[in-house]
Design a protein around this motif. Sequence first.
Motif, PDB file in Angstrom:
ATOM      1  N   SER A  90       3.590  -2.509 -14.677  1.00 22.22           N
ATOM      2  CA  SER A  90       4.308  -1.481 -13.927  1.00 22.22           C
ATOM      3  C   SER A  90       4.732  -1.995 -12.556  1.00 22.22           C
ATOM      4  O   SER A  90       5.879  -1.810 -12.134  1.00 22.22           O
ATOM      5  CB  SER A  90       3.425  -0.246 -13.778  1.00 22.22           C
ATOM      6  N   GLU A 148       4.910  -1.118 -18.701  1.00 16.97           N
ATOM      7  CA  GLU A 148       3.563  -0.557 -18.728  1.00 16.97           C
ATOM      8  C   GLU A 148       3.340   0.338 -19.945  1.00 16.97           C
ATOM      9  O   GLU A 148       2.216   0.746 -20.217  1.00 16.97           O
ATOM     10  CB  GLU A 148       3.301   0.261 -17.452  1.00 16.97           C
ATOM     11  N   ARG A 149       4.400   0.644 -20.683  1.00 18.22           N
ATOM     12  CA  ARG A 149       4.296   1.511 -21.864  1.00 18.22           C
ATOM     13  C   ARG A 149       4.798   0.767 -23.098  1.00 18.22           C
ATOM     14  O   ARG A 149       5.806   1.131 -23.705  1.00 18.22           O
ATOM     15  CB  ARG A 149       5.113   2.796 -21.656  1.00 18.22           C
ATOM     16  N   LYS A 179      -0.224 -10.395 -19.241  1.00 16.41           N
ATOM     17  CA  LYS A 179      -0.281 -10.195 -17.791  1.00 16.41           C
ATOM     18  C   LYS A 179       0.037 -11.496 -17.054  1.00 16.41           C
ATOM     19  O   LYS A 179       0.772 -11.497 -16.049  1.00 16.41           O
ATOM     20  CB  LYS A 179      -1.659  -9.670 -17.401  1.00 16.41           C
ATOM     21  N   GLU A 232       9.715  -1.484 -15.050  1.00 14.84           N
ATOM     22  CA  GLU A 232       8.489  -0.719 -14.870  1.00 14.84           C
ATOM     23  C   GLU A 232       7.975  -0.183 -16.206  1.00 14.84           C
ATOM     24  O   GLU A 232       6.773  -0.019 -16.409  1.00 14.84           O
ATOM     25  CB  GLU A 232       8.719   0.437 -13.898  1.00 14.84           C
ATOM     26  N   ASN A 259      -1.250  -3.308 -18.327  1.00 17.95           N
ATOM     27  CA  ASN A 259      -0.170  -2.330 -18.202  1.00 17.95           C
ATOM     28  C   ASN A 259       0.063  -1.896 -16.765  1.00 17.95           C
ATOM     29  O   ASN A 259       1.203  -1.648 -16.355  1.00 17.95           O
ATOM     30  CB  ASN A 259      -0.456  -1.125 -19.090  1.00 17.95           C
ATOM     31  N   LYS A 260      -0.990  -1.804 -15.956  1.00 16.85           N
ATOM     32  CA  LYS A 260      -0.796  -1.488 -14.538  1.00 16.85           C
ATOM     33  C   LYS A 260      -0.079  -2.630 -13.827  1.00 16.85           C
ATOM     34  O   LYS A 260       0.807  -2.399 -12.992  1.00 16.85           O
ATOM     35  CB  LYS A 260      -2.140  -1.185 -13.882  1.00 16.85           C
TER      36      LYS A 260
END
Length: 368
Positions: free
Chosen positions: A343, A229-230, A319, A226, A339-340
């Motif tokens: 996650s 995303e960062r 992505k 997850e 990034n979403k």
Amino acid sequence: MRNENMIEPQNQQSCQTSVMVSADGLNVVSLFNGMNTGRQALENQGFKVNKYYSSEIKPYAIELTQHHFPDTIQVGDVTKWREWDIEWKSIDLVLSGSPCQDLSAAGKRAGINGKKSSLFFVFIEILEHIKSLNPKVIFFQENVGSASVTDIGIMSRALGVYPVRFNSELVTAQTRDRYYWTNIRTKETMFDTVTDIPHPKDKKIKLQDILENGFVQINKSRAILESEERPLNQQHKMAHRFFTSGFTTVIFKDNETFLRVKEATKTGFVDIANGKSVDLSYPKSKTRRGRSMDEKSNCLLRNNEYFVFNNGDLRYFTKTELCRLQGFPDNYCDILTRNKAASLLGDGWTLPIVEHIFSFMHKTKPYL
């Protein structure tokens, strides 16, 4: 406590059973629904779905679910399940991917009774409630392969079946070790009941094959998380995390230059090509030259104090590549930012693994 080596089905004579699925369609409750992998897997396997109830609180997870399946019924927070407007006795299938943060090696190991992972017991409450109304309800639960033997035992006894352990590397370019509990097909052994889903065939997919561009030194990606995303945005920090933490994968710009190391030359660095050696016996030296070596053993000391990277030398997954690593079509997360999507994919299920497990619901009579 049961021996860990007995978690996977044993090769011995035993009674084997499977569930039966009605041709009229399924009513499904999906807990911790995430990006709706369960629904997509059912659709891909040709199952008719009547009603699909999703318990999810992350806004962009709900957005992606409703984009692909607008008929999904969102019911909200799993802890408020007693308030949901559901005809419980009609439920045929319960899906759960209860939080793994307290079980994973990437976390603090608070265990199954930790703040997040203890939500597993809410799933058990819901399942037991449905079973009291429909004893033939099917269930499916997933969690991390790094969970402790103690926690695996607690979850297994609560479900009445021990899990099978699959690694997504069999069907994707990602190493992703997970436990799966289900009563879709089980086997009674001398000691207990085990999930009896056979391993999927190895598709032999290599990480290099799914990249949009660039070069990697490894055949399989490390498990995406997850935290994808960062992403870090400084090249030397990306390299340091990749070489030291084991919780990330980076893509190098090409197969010739994949590491830059400081040296006392006009350019200030030297490119270390694939298969070459590097002299870092004095890593902090400001006068050292000729670090690249062709005929000596590699003594690379991986420490970010002497990494030098230009922008573009390293990158994280796109992505599209993240979708491929979890077995989804390239455009599956197009409505989300990179990034979403990262996650959700990093916290989700591998689609081909779930499809493989659900394929055994096609059986119309018990195994003998």
